[in-house]
Design a protein around this motif. Structure first.
Motif, PDB file in Angstrom:
ATOM      1  N   CYS A   1       0.845  -1.176   0.104  1.00 21.36           N
ATOM      2  CA  CYS A   1      -0.132   0.077   0.093  1.00 21.36           C
ATOM      3  C   CYS A   1       0.886   1.094  -0.114  1.00 21.36           C
ATOM      4  O   CYS A   1       1.948   1.251   0.421  1.00 21.36           O
ATOM      5  CB  CYS A   1      -1.012   0.013   1.106  1.00 21.36           C
ATOM      6  SG  CYS A   1      -2.221  -1.263   1.182  1.00 21.36           S
ATOM      7  N   LEU A   2       0.272   2.222  -0.309  1.00 19.93           N
ATOM      8  CA  LEU A   2       0.933   3.384  -0.849  1.00 19.93           C
ATOM      9  C   LEU A   2       0.922   4.483   0.798  1.00 19.93           C
ATOM     10  O   LEU A   2       1.580   5.354   0.990  1.00 19.93           O
ATOM     11  CB  LEU A   2       0.420   4.346  -1.643  1.00 19.93           C
ATOM     12  CG  LEU A   2       1.197   4.188  -2.988  1.00 19.93           C
ATOM     13  CD1 LEU A   2       1.210   2.670  -3.624  1.00 19.93           C
ATOM     14  CD2 LEU A   2       0.778   5.129  -4.018  1.00 19.93           C
ATOM     15  N   GLY A   3      -0.340   4.083   1.245  1.00 21.06           N
ATOM     16  CA  GLY A   3      -0.528   5.307   2.569  1.00 21.06           C
ATOM     17  C   GLY A   3      -1.544   4.864   3.575  1.00 21.06           C
ATOM     18  O   GLY A   3      -1.936   3.489   3.699  1.00 21.06           O
ATOM     19  N   ASP A   4      -2.127   5.711   4.279  1.00 21.15           N
ATOM     20  CA  ASP A   4      -2.858   5.137   5.575  1.00 21.15           C
ATOM     21  C   ASP A   4      -4.248   5.962   4.973  1.00 21.15           C
ATOM     22  O   ASP A   4      -4.270   6.599   3.840  1.00 21.15           O
ATOM     23  CB  ASP A   4      -2.391   5.982   6.692  1.00 21.15           C
ATOM     24  CG  ASP A   4      -2.378   7.357   6.576  1.00 21.15           C
ATOM     25  OD1 ASP A   4      -2.971   8.103   6.021  1.00 21.15           O
ATOM     26  OD2 ASP A   4      -1.927   7.975   7.979  1.00 21.15           O
ATOM     27  N   PRO A   5      -5.211   5.628   5.882  1.00 23.31           N
ATOM     28  CA  PRO A   5      -6.634   6.000   5.212  1.00 23.31           C
ATOM     29  C   PRO A   5      -6.794   7.510   5.072  1.00 23.31           C
ATOM     30  O   PRO A   5      -7.736   8.259   4.473  1.00 23.31           O
ATOM     31  CB  PRO A   5      -7.712   5.620   6.343  1.00 23.31           C
ATOM     32  CG  PRO A   5      -6.809   4.352   6.850  1.00 23.31           C
ATOM     33  CD  PRO A   5      -5.437   4.680   6.896  1.00 23.31           C
ATOM     34  N   SER A   6      -5.902   8.429   5.572  1.00 21.45           N
ATOM     35  CA  SER A   6      -5.927  10.005   5.492  1.00 21.45           C
ATOM     36  C   SER A   6      -5.358  10.435   4.396  1.00 21.45           C
ATOM     37  O   SER A   6      -5.131  11.664   4.089  1.00 21.45           O
ATOM     38  CB  SER A   6      -5.334  10.630   6.845  1.00 21.45           C
ATOM     39  OG  SER A   6      -6.078  10.068   7.802  1.00 21.45           O
ATOM     40  N   GLY A   7      -4.514   9.497   3.653  1.00 19.67           N
ATOM     41  CA  GLY A   7      -3.884  10.076   2.494  1.00 19.67           C
ATOM     42  C   GLY A   7      -2.228  10.414   2.812  1.00 19.67           C
ATOM     43  O   GLY A   7      -1.708  10.856   1.974  1.00 19.67           O
ATOM     44  N   ASN A   8      -1.999  10.122   3.950  1.00 23.92           N
ATOM     45  CA  ASN A   8      -0.347  10.310   4.289  1.00 23.92           C
ATOM     46  C   ASN A   8       0.446   8.996   3.866  1.00 23.92           C
ATOM     47  O   ASN A   8      -0.197   7.821   3.751  1.00 23.92           O
ATOM     48  CB  ASN A   8      -0.234  10.449   5.754  1.00 23.92           C
ATOM     49  CG  ASN A   8      -1.027  11.495   6.444  1.00 23.92           C
ATOM     50  OD1 ASN A   8      -0.987  12.684   5.913  1.00 23.92           O
ATOM     51  ND2 ASN A   8      -1.924  11.214   7.320  1.00 23.92           N
ATOM     52  N   GLY A   9       1.688   9.031   3.477  1.00 27.53           N
ATOM     53  CA  GLY A   9       2.581   7.993   3.166  1.00 27.53           C
ATOM     54  C   GLY A   9       2.616   6.944   4.285  1.00 27.53           C
ATOM     55  O   GLY A   9       2.879   7.310   5.558  1.00 27.53           O
TER      56      GLY A   9
ATOM     57  N   TRP B   1       6.954   5.517  -3.749  1.00 27.77           N
ATOM     58  CA  TRP B   1       6.498   6.651  -4.740  1.00 27.77           C
ATOM     59  C   TRP B   1       6.324   7.595  -3.991  1.00 27.77           C
ATOM     60  O   TRP B   1       7.350   8.544  -3.952  1.00 27.77           O
ATOM     61  CB  TRP B   1       5.381   5.859  -5.478  1.00 27.77           C
ATOM     62  CG  TRP B   1       4.722   6.858  -6.455  1.00 27.77           C
ATOM     63  CD1 TRP B   1       5.587   8.113  -7.078  1.00 27.77           C
ATOM     64  CD2 TRP B   1       3.544   7.061  -7.261  1.00 27.77           C
ATOM     65  NE1 TRP B   1       4.829   8.559  -8.071  1.00 27.77           N
ATOM     66  CE2 TRP B   1       3.550   8.049  -8.219  1.00 27.77           C
ATOM     67  CE3 TRP B   1       2.490   6.063  -7.143  1.00 27.77           C
ATOM     68  CZ2 TRP B   1       2.613   8.320  -8.883  1.00 27.77           C
ATOM     69  CZ3 TRP B   1       1.573   6.229  -7.961  1.00 27.77           C
ATOM     70  CH2 TRP B   1       1.501   7.311  -8.985  1.00 27.77           C
ATOM     71  N   GLY B   2       5.260   7.878  -3.540  1.00 24.08           N
ATOM     72  CA  GLY B   2       5.199   9.267  -2.777  1.00 24.08           C
ATOM     73  C   GLY B   2       3.792   9.236  -1.797  1.00 24.08           C
ATOM     74  O   GLY B   2       2.936   8.335  -1.966  1.00 24.08           O
ATOM     75  N   ALA B   3       3.617  10.165  -1.180  1.00 27.00           N
ATOM     76  CA  ALA B   3       2.426  10.430  -0.430  1.00 27.00           C
ATOM     77  C   ALA B   3       1.076  10.393  -1.283  1.00 27.00           C
ATOM     78  O   ALA B   3       0.961  11.396  -2.243  1.00 27.00           O
ATOM     79  CB  ALA B   3       2.612  11.437   0.694  1.00 27.00           C
ATOM     80  N   PRO B   4      -0.026   9.796  -1.028  1.00 30.97           N
ATOM     81  CA  PRO B   4      -1.069   9.577  -1.910  1.00 30.97           C
ATOM     82  C   PRO B   4      -1.757  10.797  -2.104  1.00 30.97           C
ATOM     83  O   PRO B   4      -2.113  11.323  -3.189  1.00 30.97           O
ATOM     84  CB  PRO B   4      -2.049   8.743  -1.336  1.00 30.97           C
ATOM     85  CG  PRO B   4      -0.962   7.398  -0.466  1.00 30.97           C
ATOM     86  CD  PRO B   4       0.115   8.614  -0.009  1.00 30.97           C
ATOM     87  N   ARG B   5      -1.929  11.782  -1.097  1.00 32.49           N
ATOM     88  CA  ARG B   5      -2.651  13.015  -1.178  1.00 32.49           C
ATOM     89  C   ARG B   5      -2.038  14.008  -1.877  1.00 32.49           C
ATOM     90  O   ARG B   5      -2.408  15.113  -2.625  1.00 32.49           O
ATOM     91  CB  ARG B   5      -3.191  13.484   0.404  1.00 32.49           C
ATOM     92  CG  ARG B   5      -1.803  13.806   1.163  1.00 32.49           C
ATOM     93  CD  ARG B   5      -2.075  14.430   2.529  1.00 32.49           C
ATOM     94  NE  ARG B   5      -1.070  14.341   3.545  1.00 32.49           N
ATOM     95  CZ  ARG B   5      -0.027  15.302   3.513  1.00 32.49           C
ATOM     96  NH1 ARG B   5       0.080  15.963   2.529  1.00 32.49           N
ATOM     97  NH2 ARG B   5       1.025  14.885   4.354  1.00 32.49           N
ATOM     98  N   VAL B   6      -0.477  13.934  -1.921  1.00 31.96           N
ATOM     99  CA  VAL B   6       0.324  14.788  -2.884  1.00 31.96           C
ATOM    100  C   VAL B   6       0.468  14.210  -4.089  1.00 31.96           C
ATOM    101  O   VAL B   6       0.369  15.406  -4.921  1.00 31.96           O
ATOM    102  CB  VAL B   6       1.746  14.674  -1.960  1.00 31.96           C
ATOM    103  CG1 VAL B   6       2.739  15.354  -2.829  1.00 31.96           C
ATOM    104  CG2 VAL B   6       1.711  15.342  -0.601  1.00 31.96           C
ATOM    105  N   LEU B   7       0.441  13.094  -4.527  1.00 31.42           N
ATOM    106  CA  LEU B   7       0.554  12.759  -5.961  1.00 31.42           C
ATOM    107  C   LEU B   7      -0.697  12.579  -6.771  1.00 31.42           C
ATOM    108  O   LEU B   7      -1.025  12.637  -7.749  1.00 31.42           O
ATOM    109  CB  LEU B   7       1.473  11.338  -6.249  1.00 31.42           C
ATOM    110  CG  LEU B   7       1.123  10.182  -5.336  1.00 31.42           C
ATOM    111  CD1 LEU B   7      -0.165   9.478  -6.151  1.00 31.42           C
ATOM    112  CD2 LEU B   7       2.157   9.321  -5.188  1.00 31.42           C
ATOM    113  N   ALA B   8      -1.850  12.609  -5.920  1.00 28.35           N
ATOM    114  CA  ALA B   8      -3.291  12.169  -6.461  1.00 28.35           C
ATOM    115  C   ALA B   8      -3.743  12.926  -7.661  1.00 28.35           C
ATOM    116  O   ALA B   8      -4.117  12.364  -8.483  1.00 28.35           O
ATOM    117  CB  ALA B   8      -4.129  12.220  -5.304  1.00 28.35           C
TER     118      ALA B   8
END
Length: 472
Positions: A151-159, A204-211
């Motif tokens: 997985c790329l992150g936690d449920p809040s979109g952090n890495g 890769w990166g933090a989901p909320r940042v790359l989304a």
């Protein structure tokens, strides 16, 4: 003994046995509508790639998902060569994690290979509650029969570089794979090698940042990856980080297929480098840069230096050749890795990219090319985007390519790709001396799909391939 058992379970006894497997006749690709402006669900396409078939290069079946905006991305199997020898196991379910919605679809490909159907949907809340993870990416089957998903992150979109384990029979979420409190700050891809008691994961990166796209400033802020993370295979604990440097962004990681090998390669998107990782005499792991794609000095683009952006990388089943795609520069490369410390470039082909003649970008300094490449045209179609996901035939003679990276980044870097849809191409490979040549008779144009242009991503064969099968 096993090779003659007649009821061995899925896959092949060895990577070299797999090379003698049958020629691929159909492939599966996830097709993505998120970010295209078309309000339709993503779907799994079945494409006929048999030159003897009347439906050659056509989509012969589409399985739409029951939800919108999932962002299907990569896929894996319920069982593969890691279960070879277990006659109770069958490769009959394709695991399709959704990168953005965090759903996991389990697709039945066993009942009818050419017309897959949905078997089960694992809802995002299962991952959130049972694992405190989100944004599932890579799925590999384990010899135990379970399925491991990074997985790329936690449920809040952090890495967060955690994993989720699915039961291989019921496809219920069992919880996290990792033990102990230590988890890497970011996640992405992984590969395991049981004979060396190791699992390696990338970032890769933090989901909320790359989304929604790429902002170069986020690299300096530490929101993008730089490490290979080393795990103890038997205790599931995080052991070591191998730092490849600020702004490297290591994506796809591949061990050599030989299960005795204690080395492999990882492609770094932003630094344009390929690193060889290996086990040291001390028993820990290290990496050395073995390939560097120089950036090009440009005008009319996001930054003054354009990296190749190495996005996908794979190794032939005999561990002789390494291939990767430079999504921004627009080329695919083939390296002879007979000497893993000194890869030799033996094949290269341009299939579009951001530096083609007549486009908005002017190259002002180029360490590799004398002039900007011509736009790529096949069967009268000028292909938008650049080469991205790659898959090699078992015998190593055909390389399939699609050109969508991820809808949020496609929209930013290749707006025409989102408007016109992606393509699948096929490259003929010289496996004797090395060399790549586009097959001009092969084109699957996903711009012509019934509900409008779509972005096709990763390629899978029903019988497994060199990026989904792991030998124990």
């Amino acid at each position: 003994q096993l090779a003659k058992c007649g009821a061995c379970g899925p896959g092949y006894a060895t990577p070299l046995d797999a090379m003698k497997g049958p020629r691929e006749e159909i492939v599966y690709l996830p097709c993505i509508y998120r970010n295209t402006g078309i309000e339709k669900p993503d779907y799994l396409a079945t494409v006929d790639v048999d030159p003897k078939s009347p439906h050659y290069c056509q989509v012969i079946h589409r399985l739409p998902m029951p939800n919108l905006k999932d962002e299907l991305h990569h896929s894996g199997w319920n069982a593969c060569s890691s279960c070879f020898g277990d006659a109770t196991k069958k490769r009959n379910r394709l695991i399709l994690p959704s990168l953005i919605s965090s759903r996991i679809y389990v697709v039945d490909v066993g009942t009818d290979l050419r017309a897959p159907r949905i078997h089960k949907v694992v809802e995002p809340v299962e991952l959130f509650w049972k694992g405190n993870v989100a944004n599932p990416h890579t799925s590999h089957c384990l010899g135990s029969g379970d399925i491991l998903i990074s997985c790329l992150g936690d449920p809040s979109g952090n890495g967060k570089g955690g994993f989720i384990l699915l039961d291989g029979e019921t496809f219920e979420v069992k919880g996290n794979w990792e033990n102990g409190g230590k988890v890497p700050p970011l996640g992405y891809d992984f590969w395991y090698q049981p004979r060396h008691n190791v699992l390696m994961s990338t970032e890769w990166g933090a989901p909320r940042v790359l989304a929604d796209g790429f902002n170069p400033a986020d690299v300096a802020r530490g929101h993008y990856g730089r490490r290979i993370n080393v795990w103890d295979w038997s205790t599931h604990t995080y052991l070591q980080a191998v730092d490849l440097g600020q702004g490297s962004v290591p994506l796809e990681i591949r061990f050599l297929h030989n299960p005795d090998a204690a080395e492999g390669f990882v492609g770094c998107a932003l630094s344009g480098a390929v690193h060889r990782f290996y086990k040291t005499e001390k028993g820990d792991w290290a990496a050395e840069k073995v390939i560097q794609v120089p950036s090009k000095k440009v005008q009319g683009w996001l930054l003054p230096d354009m990296p190749g952006l190495i996005t996908d990388i794979l190794i032939s089943l005999d561990d002789r050749f390494l291939y990767f795609s430079n999504w921004l520069h627009g080329d695919i490369r083939q390296y002879d890795i007979s000497n893993t410390r000194q890869p030799k470039l033996v094949g290269q082909v341009f299939l579009g990219g951001s530096i083609t003649k007549g486009g908005p970008v002017t190259v002002v300094e180029d360490k590799e090319l004398q002039c900007q490449p011509e736009p790529f045209v096949i069967q009268g179609k000028r292909v938008p985007g650049g080469p991205q996901m790659i898959q090699l035939s078992l015998d190593g003679k055909r390389l399939y390519v699609t050109n969508s990276l991820y809808s949020g980044w496609d929209k930013q870097f290749y707006p025409d790709l989102v408007k016109e849809g992606s393509v699948m191409l096929q490259i003929d490979v010289d496996t004797e001396r090395g060399g790549l040549k586009v097959n001009k008779n092969f084109l699957v144009d996903f711009g012509k799909e019934p509900d409008g242009p779509v972005l096709a991503h990763e390629i899978r064969y029903p019988g497994g391939d060199c990026t989904s099968d792991i030998w124990m």
